[in-house]
Design an enzyme around this catalytic site. Structure first.
Site, PDB file in Angstrom:
ATOM      1  N   THR A  18       3.847  -1.714   2.494  1.00 54.01           N
ATOM      2  CA  THR A  18       2.843  -0.748   2.938  1.00 54.01           C
ATOM      3  C   THR A  18       2.731  -0.752   4.462  1.00 54.01           C
ATOM      4  OG1 THR A  18       1.600  -1.331   0.936  1.00 54.01           O
ATOM      5  CG2 THR A  18       0.470   0.043   2.554  1.00 54.01           C
ATOM      6  N   SER A 113      -1.438  -8.995   9.448  1.00 51.35           N
ATOM      7  CA  SER A 113      -2.769  -8.412   9.313  1.00 51.35           C
ATOM      8  C   SER A 113      -3.805  -9.397   8.788  1.00 51.35           C
ATOM      9  CB  SER A 113      -2.680  -7.174   8.424  1.00 51.35           C
ATOM     10  OG  SER A 113      -3.893  -6.490   8.436  1.00 51.35           O
ATOM     11  N   HIS A 114      -4.375  -9.098   7.627  1.00 49.78           N
ATOM     12  CA  HIS A 114      -5.473  -9.899   7.084  1.00 49.78           C
ATOM     13  C   HIS A 114      -4.979 -11.099   6.281  1.00 49.78           C
ATOM     14  CE1 HIS A 114      -4.014  -6.824   4.459  1.00 49.78           C
ATOM     15  NE2 HIS A 114      -4.394  -7.555   3.444  1.00 49.78           N
ATOM     16  N   ASP A 278     -10.032  -7.634  11.406  1.00 52.73           N
ATOM     17  CA  ASP A 278      -9.031  -8.481  10.750  1.00 52.73           C
ATOM     18  C   ASP A 278      -8.037  -9.075  11.748  1.00 52.73           C
ATOM     19  OD1 ASP A 278      -7.654  -6.156  11.362  1.00 52.73           O
ATOM     20  OD2 ASP A 278      -6.367  -6.289   9.592  1.00 52.73           O
ATOM     21  N   ASP A 280      -5.062  -8.339  12.947  1.00 47.89           N
ATOM     22  CA  ASP A 280      -4.435  -7.525  13.989  1.00 47.89           C
ATOM     23  C   ASP A 280      -5.360  -6.447  14.542  1.00 47.89           C
ATOM     24  OD1 ASP A 280      -4.265  -6.263  11.498  1.00 47.89           O
ATOM     25  OD2 ASP A 280      -2.563  -5.045  12.105  1.00 47.89           O
ATOM     26  N   ASP A 282      -7.035  -3.887  13.196  1.00 50.80           N
ATOM     27  CA  ASP A 282      -7.086  -2.495  12.746  1.00 50.80           C
ATOM     28  C   ASP A 282      -8.124  -2.256  11.646  1.00 50.80           C
ATOM     29  OD1 ASP A 282      -5.598  -3.820  10.853  1.00 50.80           O
ATOM     30  OD2 ASP A 282      -3.898  -2.427  10.873  1.00 50.80           O
ATOM     31  N   ARG A 283      -8.676  -3.328  11.081  1.00 52.36           N
ATOM     32  CA  ARG A 283      -9.694  -3.140  10.033  1.00 52.36           C
ATOM     33  C   ARG A 283     -11.091  -3.402  10.578  1.00 52.36           C
ATOM     34  NH1 ARG A 283      -7.634  -5.027   4.175  1.00 52.36           N
ATOM     35  NH2 ARG A 283      -5.532  -4.196   4.365  1.00 52.36           N
ATOM     36  N   SER A 366      -9.819   0.451   2.299  1.00 53.87           N
ATOM     37  CA  SER A 366      -9.521  -0.948   2.612  1.00 53.87           C
ATOM     38  C   SER A 366      -9.976  -1.319   4.023  1.00 53.87           C
ATOM     39  CB  SER A 366      -8.022  -1.178   2.469  1.00 53.87           C
ATOM     40  OG  SER A 366      -7.304  -0.240   3.271  1.00 53.87           O
ATOM     41  N   LYS A 377      -5.058   2.626  12.397  1.00 52.82           N
ATOM     42  CA  LYS A 377      -6.474   2.423  12.183  1.00 52.82           C
ATOM     43  C   LYS A 377      -6.987   1.487  13.265  1.00 52.82           C
ATOM     44  CE  LYS A 377      -5.790  -0.868   8.383  1.00 52.82           C
ATOM     45  NZ  LYS A 377      -4.543  -0.806   7.631  1.00 52.82           N
TER      46      LYS A 377
END
Ligand code: VG1
Ligand code: CO
Length: 544
Positions: A18, A113-114, A278, A280, A282-283, A366, A377
């Site tokens: 993804t 990421s997360h 998160d 990186d 982006d969240r 998400s 994002k």
């Protein structure tokens, strides 16, 4: 500078998921593993001679080693300039900002990421293209095909470059620029938001907020923006030093993994606003005083109130959400008289619409929200949106959300994740339901009529690309939805995601607990899939 051609063997598992290639750190530490992927990317791009790229990461374990490898491959492949974030740091949205601002040809972002970090944790790499966004499927697929046939890569012998100071180095024809990864991004935020308005709120003696960087990449960005530029008290920020193992935590800003922040925000005398980002950057997770904002609601509320934000005063071109994200955004688009696109999961699917000027604000359930200011994002952007709305409307988070529900109805929404389940069992569950979709169509389940049962596919309205098998949807006559799909970002076993949505227009029923409001759908999903029975799990790993 002598270029060396190193003989290698292809790895069979380098198909990006993804969001890039994610594996255990130990996999990335295997000889040639990262080199192969980077060379496969360069080959897939048809060579990179004379190009300019950026590189940086979320500071996780193996970040610095990986950066040095990429710099050497860049030199050997004829890249003209590589911009490297100071100390190897570069958030995903800042990478997107940098590519666009300096008209680079792309960037490598080193992050899982997360996912947890550290020597036993995960590592990842993703490639973003010249528009600033994640490489589209046709490129990631080409990278994968290249990786399968790769027999050699090109590199140079050169000692590690010093990355802890702003400086410019030359390696043969390659210029390496170690740059401040924060300032350009902070400038962009100052263009979009009214910093006087937000700063006024943050400096009020009776206002308090907490931002939790989870020992990941947003720490330095938060310090610059919230404390230095907006004047917030320094103790508003938590865990702002990036650490290779994220302080032993799981840098996933949700109710489970951001438990410490959640405890502060759900205490008796809680701050008015809380947020986390998160690995990186982006969240985002948005919390009010004893209140959780569902990410699907968050993007809808930002869109509905965007006229209050400096950068969006002139109106929105269109909206978009990933398929599993709740339809709360659709109602806003209808009200504004603009399009709402439904795309597959993953930010790369928003890119074409953003580039074509058909889309201003978009989001995923998400904890991902952003706009056309970048092609990723953007966690801090979403946090600034909420602070902007609180300052402009002079309302609490809870009141802003309630006001929205009163106008548009409430889309009760929840995601249940079953993490690290046996891959064969997980695929069996999805395959089995997929086979039954046709027979379910038009039938009754429980007391609900099924109007549509399908496997989501997406025809990109801009370039006509078709993407299939993006998640099984059961849509009922009352517009409730059950969606099931397999995660494309995990590194061990398989993760099944179940998404539930029910629209409630009756104001008296809007304050229920989502798990209660969605109980019927949750039970029907178990009847349909038998997840608990087949996996032996009694409950999901994470409920959002
Ligand atoms: C998950 C989310 C998806 C998001 C992706 C990358 O993918 O569901 O919405 O775009 O992570 O986010 P999946 O395939 O595991 O469901 V991030 O913050 O990891 O770059
Ligand atoms: Co992320």
């Amino acid at each position: 500078m002598q270029i060396k051609t190193i003989t290698t063997k292809p790895f069979a598992d380098q198909r990006p998921g993804t969001s890039g290639l994610r594996k255990k750190v130990t996999v990335f530490q295997e000889p040639h593993y990262l080199e192969n992927f980077v060379q496969a990317t360069f080959n897939a791009l048809g060579g990179v001679e004379g190009q300019q790229i950026a590189v940086g990461g979320d500071g996780r374990f193996h970040n610095l080693e990986a950066l040095q490898i990429i710099i050497r491959l860049a030199a050997a492949n004829g890249i003209k300039k590589i911009m490297v974030g100071l100390s190897g740091i570069l958030s995903t949205p800042a990478a997107s900002c940098i590519i666009r601002k300096y008209r680079l040809d792309g960037a490598f972002i080193l992050s899982a990421s997360h996912n947890p970090g550290g020597p036993e944790g995960d590592f990842g790499i993703k490639f973003n293209t010249a528009n600033g966004g994640p490489a589209p499927e046709k490129i990631t697929e080409k990278i994968y095909q290249e990786s399968l046939g790769l027999t050699s890569y090109r590199t140079i012998d050169h000692p590690d470059i010093e990355l802890d100071q702003i400086a410019v180095f030359t390696l043969g024809d390659l210029q390496v620029e170690v740059f401040d990864p924060v300032s350009d991004y902070a400038e962009l935020m100052a263009e979009i938001f009214d910093f006087d308005l937000i700063g006024g709120l943050l400096r009020k003696p009776d206002f308090s907020f907490r931002f939790d960087a989870m020992h990941a990449v947003t720490g330095p960005y938060a310090e610059e923006i919230f404390v230095k530029r907006l004047g917030a008290p320094a103790d508003s920020l938590l865990n702002c030093t990036p650490k290779a193992d994220f302080g032993g935590g799981h840098p996933d800003p949700n109710l489970k993994y951001a438990a410490k922040l959640v405890a502060v925000m759900f205490a008796a005398k809680a701050p008015a606003f809380g947020a986390a980002s998160d690995g990186d950057g982006d969240r985002n997770m948005i919390l009010g005083d004893n209140f959780f904002v569902n990410p699907s609601d968050s993007v809808a509320i930002i869109a509905a109130n965007a006229h209050l934000i400096k950068g969006y005063k002139t109106g929105l071109k269109g909206l978009a959400r990933s398929m599993p994200t709740s339809c709360a955004l659709d109602a806003v688009a209808k009200d504004l008289g603009i399009d709402c696109f439904e795309t597959p999961t993953g930010w790369k699917f928003f890119g074409n619409l953003l580039d074509a000027g058909r889309l201003s604000i978009c989001g995923e359930e998400s904890f991902g929200t952003s706009s056309d200011h970048v092609r990723e994002k953007d966690g801090l952007w979403a946090v600034l949106c909420w602070l902007n709305l609180m300052a402009a409307k002079k309302m609490s988070v809870k009141d802003i959300v309630n006001e929205h529900w009163q106008k548009f109805g409430r889309n009760f929404y929840s995601r249940h994740d079953y993490e690290e389940i046996d891959s064969e069992i997980a695929h069996g569950i999805v395959d089995n339901l997929r086979r039954r979709l046709k027979s379910l169509q038009g039938g009754i389940l429980g007391s609900l009529k099924i109007t549509r049962a399908d496997d989501f596919s997406y025809l990109d309205p801009v370039d006509g690309a078709l993407t299939q098998n993006q998640g099984l949807r059961i849509i009922f006559k009352n517009r409730s939805r059950i969606i099931i799909r397999l995660s494309g970002t995990g590194t061990s076993g398989a993760t099944l995601r179940l998404y539930f949505e029910k629209i409630e227009k009756n104001p008296r029923k809007m304050n229920q607990d989502p798990q209660t409001a969605l109980r019927q759908l949750i039970e029907l999903a178990e009847i349909l899939t038998g997840i608990k029975k087949l996996t032996g799990r009694t409950q999901p790993t994470v409920i959002t």
